[in-house]
Write a protein that holds these residues in place. Structure first.
Motif, PDB file in Angstrom:
ATOM      1  N   THR A   1       0.903  -1.022  -0.028  1.00  0.00           N
ATOM      2  CA  THR A   1      -0.200   0.090   0.029  1.00  0.00           C
ATOM      3  C   THR A   1       0.861   1.370   0.007  1.00  0.00           C
ATOM      4  O   THR A   1       1.914   1.415   0.634  1.00  0.00           O
ATOM      5  N   PRO A   2       0.590   2.284  -0.705  1.00  0.00           N
ATOM      6  CA  PRO A   2       1.455   3.450  -0.859  1.00  0.00           C
ATOM      7  C   PRO A   2       1.362   3.990   0.472  1.00  0.00           C
ATOM      8  O   PRO A   2       0.428   4.196   1.193  1.00  0.00           O
ATOM      9  N   PRO A   3       2.348   4.771   0.919  1.00  0.00           N
ATOM     10  CA  PRO A   3       2.466   5.659   2.059  1.00  0.00           C
ATOM     11  C   PRO A   3       1.461   6.695   1.770  1.00  0.00           C
ATOM     12  O   PRO A   3       0.945   7.127   1.007  1.00  0.00           O
ATOM     13  N   PRO A   4       0.755   7.103   3.223  1.00  0.00           N
ATOM     14  CA  PRO A   4       0.055   8.218   3.126  1.00  0.00           C
ATOM     15  C   PRO A   4       0.642   9.480   2.698  1.00  0.00           C
ATOM     16  O   PRO A   4       1.709   9.750   2.833  1.00  0.00           O
ATOM     17  N   ALA A   5      -0.371  10.156   1.980  1.00  0.00           N
ATOM     18  CA  ALA A   5       0.253  11.732   1.513  1.00  0.00           C
ATOM     19  C   ALA A   5       0.557  12.642   2.645  1.00  0.00           C
ATOM     20  O   ALA A   5       0.052  12.397   3.860  1.00  0.00           O
ATOM     21  N   SER A   6       1.207  13.519   2.428  1.00  0.00           N
ATOM     22  CA  SER A   6       1.554  14.646   3.557  1.00  0.00           C
ATOM     23  C   SER A   6       0.110  15.225   4.123  1.00  0.00           C
ATOM     24  O   SER A   6      -0.775  15.251   3.218  1.00  0.00           O
ATOM     25  N   GLY A   7       0.179  15.403   5.474  1.00  0.00           N
ATOM     26  CA  GLY A   7      -1.110  15.855   5.842  1.00  0.00           C
ATOM     27  C   GLY A   7      -1.085  16.712   7.182  1.00  0.00           C
ATOM     28  O   GLY A   7       0.158  16.972   7.657  1.00  0.00           O
ATOM     29  N   VAL A   8      -2.161  17.016   7.646  1.00  0.00           N
ATOM     30  CA  VAL A   8      -2.072  17.929   8.810  1.00  0.00           C
ATOM     31  C   VAL A   8      -1.504  17.231  10.156  1.00  0.00           C
ATOM     32  O   VAL A   8      -0.974  18.236  10.838  1.00  0.00           O
ATOM     33  N   HIS A   9      -1.450  16.028  10.090  1.00  0.00           N
ATOM     34  CA  HIS A   9      -0.682  15.321  11.078  1.00  0.00           C
ATOM     35  C   HIS A   9       0.835  14.881  11.233  1.00  0.00           C
ATOM     36  O   HIS A   9       1.114  14.183  11.948  1.00  0.00           O
ATOM     37  N   ASP A  10       1.116  15.264  10.102  1.00  0.00           N
ATOM     38  CA  ASP A  10       2.660  14.922   9.900  1.00  0.00           C
ATOM     39  C   ASP A  10       3.626  15.120  11.042  1.00  0.00           C
ATOM     40  O   ASP A  10       4.596  14.274  11.006  1.00  0.00           O
TER      41      ASP A  10
END
Length: 189
Positions: free
Chosen positions: A31-40
């Motif tokens: 599974t691809p890693p999650p995209a950058s987001g507010v909880h990085d």
């Protein structure tokens, strides 16, 4: 407001349940890693002991490093869209303070990363702009060093529950080569 018919509701539930399987891209179950987001930066929240390793002379071919200790405390604001970390270090019998400020732009998926030096608390440099990909946060800015333009790169890696590292590098040739000049190794306090 109208009621969703039970058959449509069941189809919607099955569709939502199947969504994670749609993200398997390479046929090998990865599974691809999650995209950058507010909880990085949630990994960075809390109190840290910091071991600094700083190149004494930058962009001069030097291999002479200064090592010293410090602390950092990071907190989240505005629902995670902003975080700040206050740092203190002791070097050469003096105490130094600074403030890291990061803000997330949901529209672009980018973070801005500023630093406010306690010795010059009314001046703030241009932010490093970037994001997290594959668990690594990379931030770039264009600045000047000793009167000449340089690219500045800050990287957060590797990230674990109780440790992480930040590295700063300068490039005098528009990003073709990089010299790492500051490494901060964090251990949760």
């Amino acid at each position: 407001m109208h009621e969703i018919d039970p058959v449509r509701r069941q189809v919607l539930q099955w569709t939502l349940a199947a969504l994670p399987a749609l993200f398997v891209l390479d046929g090998q179950g990865a599974t691809p890693p999650p995209a950058s987001g507010v909880h990085d930066f949630d990994f960075f929240l809390g109190n840290w002991r910091v071991h600094h390793r700083r190149l004494r002379k930058r962009l001069a071919g030097s291999k002479d490093w200064d090592e010293f200790e410090g602390t950092s405390r990071c907190q989240s604001l505005l629902g995670g869209a902003v975080n700040i970390n206050e740092s203190e270090s002791r070097r050469g019998g003096k105490t130094y303070n600074g403030l890291g400020i990061r803000g997330y732009d949901a529209a672009s998926g980018q973070w801005a990363d500023w630093y406010l030096d306690g010795a010059r608390p009314i001046a703030i440099d241009a932010p490093g702009l970037g994001r997290f990909e594959h668990g690594i946060g990379t931030f770039l800015s264009d600045e000047t060093f000793e009167g000449r333009p340089v690219k500045v790169r800050g990287i957060f890696t590797p990230i674990a529950a109780d440790t992480c590292q930040w590295e700063q590098a300068f490039s005098p040739d528009a990003g073709r080569t990089w010299e790492t000049n500051w490494i901060m190794s964090y251990t949760r306090a």
